[in-house]
Scaffold this motif. Structure first.
Motif, PDB file in Angstrom:
ATOM      1  N   ALA A  78     -52.427  13.283  56.002  1.00 21.35           N
ATOM      2  CA  ALA A  78     -52.582  12.325  54.909  1.00 21.35           C
ATOM      3  C   ALA A  78     -53.668  12.761  53.945  1.00 21.35           C
ATOM      4  N   GLU A  79     -54.776  13.315  54.454  1.00 21.91           N
ATOM      5  CA  GLU A  79     -55.850  13.804  53.598  1.00 21.91           C
ATOM      6  C   GLU A  79     -55.374  14.964  52.728  1.00 21.91           C
ATOM      7  N   THR A  80     -54.565  15.856  53.303  1.00 21.99           N
ATOM      8  CA  THR A  80     -54.003  16.962  52.515  1.00 21.99           C
ATOM      9  C   THR A  80     -53.133  16.428  51.388  1.00 21.99           C
ATOM     10  N   LEU A  81     -52.338  15.415  51.673  1.00 19.09           N
ATOM     11  CA  LEU A  81     -51.465  14.824  50.651  1.00 19.09           C
ATOM     12  C   LEU A  81     -52.278  14.131  49.562  1.00 19.09           C
ATOM     13  N   ARG A  82     -53.347  13.442  49.950  1.00 19.83           N
ATOM     14  CA  ARG A  82     -54.180  12.755  48.952  1.00 19.83           C
ATOM     15  C   ARG A  82     -54.825  13.751  47.995  1.00 19.83           C
ATOM     16  N   GLU A  83     -55.312  14.859  48.551  1.00 13.02           N
ATOM     17  CA  GLU A  83     -55.940  15.855  47.691  1.00 13.02           C
ATOM     18  C   GLU A  83     -54.906  16.517  46.781  1.00 13.02           C
ATOM     19  N   PRO A 118     -43.591  20.077  57.991  1.00  9.80           N
ATOM     20  CA  PRO A 118     -42.903  20.266  56.700  1.00  9.80           C
ATOM     21  C   PRO A 118     -43.517  19.475  55.557  1.00  9.80           C
ATOM     22  N   LEU A 119     -44.268  18.426  55.856  1.00  9.30           N
ATOM     23  CA  LEU A 119     -44.828  17.575  54.808  1.00  9.30           C
ATOM     24  C   LEU A 119     -45.937  18.273  54.024  1.00  9.30           C
ATOM     25  N   VAL A 120     -46.593  19.275  54.620  1.00  6.69           N
ATOM     26  CA  VAL A 120     -47.702  19.966  53.950  1.00  6.69           C
ATOM     27  C   VAL A 120     -47.489  21.476  53.906  1.00  6.69           C
ATOM     28  N   PRO A 164     -51.932  23.609  49.884  1.00  2.78           N
ATOM     29  CA  PRO A 164     -53.142  24.193  50.473  1.00  2.78           C
ATOM     30  C   PRO A 164     -53.888  23.152  51.287  1.00  2.78           C
ATOM     31  N   ALA A 165     -54.618  23.603  52.296  1.00  4.19           N
ATOM     32  CA  ALA A 165     -55.404  22.693  53.119  1.00  4.19           C
ATOM     33  C   ALA A 165     -56.579  22.153  52.315  1.00  4.19           C
ATOM     34  N   PRO A 166     -57.050  20.927  52.611  1.00  4.04           N
ATOM     35  CA  PRO A 166     -58.213  20.388  51.911  1.00  4.04           C
ATOM     36  C   PRO A 166     -59.418  21.312  52.030  1.00  4.04           C
ATOM     37  N   GLY A 167     -60.108  21.515  50.890  1.00  8.75           N
ATOM     38  CA  GLY A 167     -61.307  22.354  50.922  1.00  8.75           C
ATOM     39  C   GLY A 167     -61.054  23.812  50.640  1.00  8.75           C
ATOM     40  N   VAL A 168     -59.784  24.243  50.602  1.00 12.51           N
ATOM     41  CA  VAL A 168     -59.467  25.639  50.309  1.00 12.51           C
ATOM     42  C   VAL A 168     -59.262  25.775  48.816  1.00 12.51           C
ATOM     43  N   ALA A 169     -60.184  26.485  48.160  1.00 18.24           N
ATOM     44  CA  ALA A 169     -60.079  26.645  46.724  1.00 18.24           C
ATOM     45  C   ALA A 169     -58.946  27.607  46.373  1.00 18.24           C
ATOM     46  N   VAL A 170     -58.101  27.191  45.434  1.00 19.17           N
ATOM     47  CA  VAL A 170     -56.997  28.032  44.991  1.00 19.17           C
ATOM     48  C   VAL A 170     -57.333  28.561  43.610  1.00 19.17           C
ATOM     49  N   ALA A 171     -57.478  29.868  43.479  1.00 22.08           N
ATOM     50  CA  ALA A 171     -57.888  30.472  42.215  1.00 22.08           C
ATOM     51  C   ALA A 171     -56.731  30.452  41.216  1.00 22.08           C
ATOM     52  N   PRO A 172     -57.043  30.422  39.892  1.00 20.34           N
ATOM     53  CA  PRO A 172     -55.996  30.517  38.891  1.00 20.34           C
ATOM     54  C   PRO A 172     -55.226  31.832  39.018  1.00 20.34           C
TER      55      PRO A 172
END
Length: 240
Positions: free
Chosen positions: A12-17, A47-49, A53-61
């Motif tokens: 749920a936290e992953t989905l909220r982020e 399958p829902l996530v 990306p996991a919460p806290g994992v920065a995804v670069a442009p």
């Protein structure tokens, strides 16, 4: 395998982020969130996530190199670095190992009539398998670890204590190092605490605030378009 409440909350936290960052539309977010809380097995949760990306994992442009610091680094980025410390000693005094340091694969801490602090929340690790041996005589050693770290505590206390407690709940990450904490406490104590850093707590608060703001924008848009009849702005709770 059956899913636990904490695993459902992690999804749920992953989905909220994801919805706060604009990766999910509100309708899809609500569908996935409902499915997460109804899920009974890992096979229903995964399958829902899978595409997020996991919460806290920065995804670069696109085209940019990723930049991560502290607890936001992937575990793989924190393993395999040269050790900056393989031991600590305190007698009638204290020692501290905290911040951005690298713990050796075998680390020995000794405190006699004194105390010490070992903080692994922002630390790197020389190896994937790490052993921390804590020995204290009429003293104390405090070990602080992030909730996602895989930790095993096996120590002995005589007229003292050697134990573990969880303040911030979390699920050990499968790619994190395995840290085994052993040793002996004589008329003293060794405590292992699972606790998030201030930076990590702030990141979680910022993510929740972004989620609420995104939800407010959705409600405002529905109201302006005439589709939000009967739905007002988010009201503040009694505690606000």
């Amino acid at each position: 395998m059956r899913a636990s409440d904490s695993e459902r909350e992690r999804v749920a936290e992953t989905l909220r982020e994801a919805v706060a960052e604009g990766r999910l539309e509100m309708a899809e977010f609500e569908q996935r969130l409902e499915a997460a809380y109804k899920a009974r097995t890992h096979g229903e949760l995964e399958p829902l996530v899978r595409d997020l990306p996991a919460p806290g994992v920065a995804v670069a442009p696109v085209g940019a190199a990723p930049a991560r610091t502290g607890s936001q680094k992937r575990w793989a980025d924190r393993i395999g670095k040269p050790a900056t410390s393989s031991g600590a000693f305190a007698m009638w005094g204290g020692f501290g190992r905290r911040g951005n340091w690298t713990v050796g694969r075998k680390f020995t801490a000794f405190a006699m009539w004194g105390g010490g602090e070992i903080d692994l929340r922002e630390a790197n690790f020389e190896d994937r398998e790490v052993v921390i041996r804590c020995i204290t005589i009429m003293g104390g050693i405090q070990v602080t670890v992030p909730p996602e770290l895989n930790v095993e505590v096996r120590g002995v206390g005589f007229m003292g204590g050697f134990g573990e407690r969880s303040k911030d709940e979390g699920i050990p990450s499968p790619d994190s190092p395995r840290v085994r904490i052993t040793g002996f406490a004589l008329m003293g104590g060794v405590g292992v605490e699972h606790k998030r850093s201030k930076a990590e707590k702030q990141r979680l608060r910022d993510a929740e605030l972004a989620r609420l703001r995104e939800r407010q924008r959705e409600l405002d848009g529905e109201h302006r378009n005439g589709r939000g009849s009967g739905r007002g702005r988010l009201e503040k709770g009694p505690s606000d």
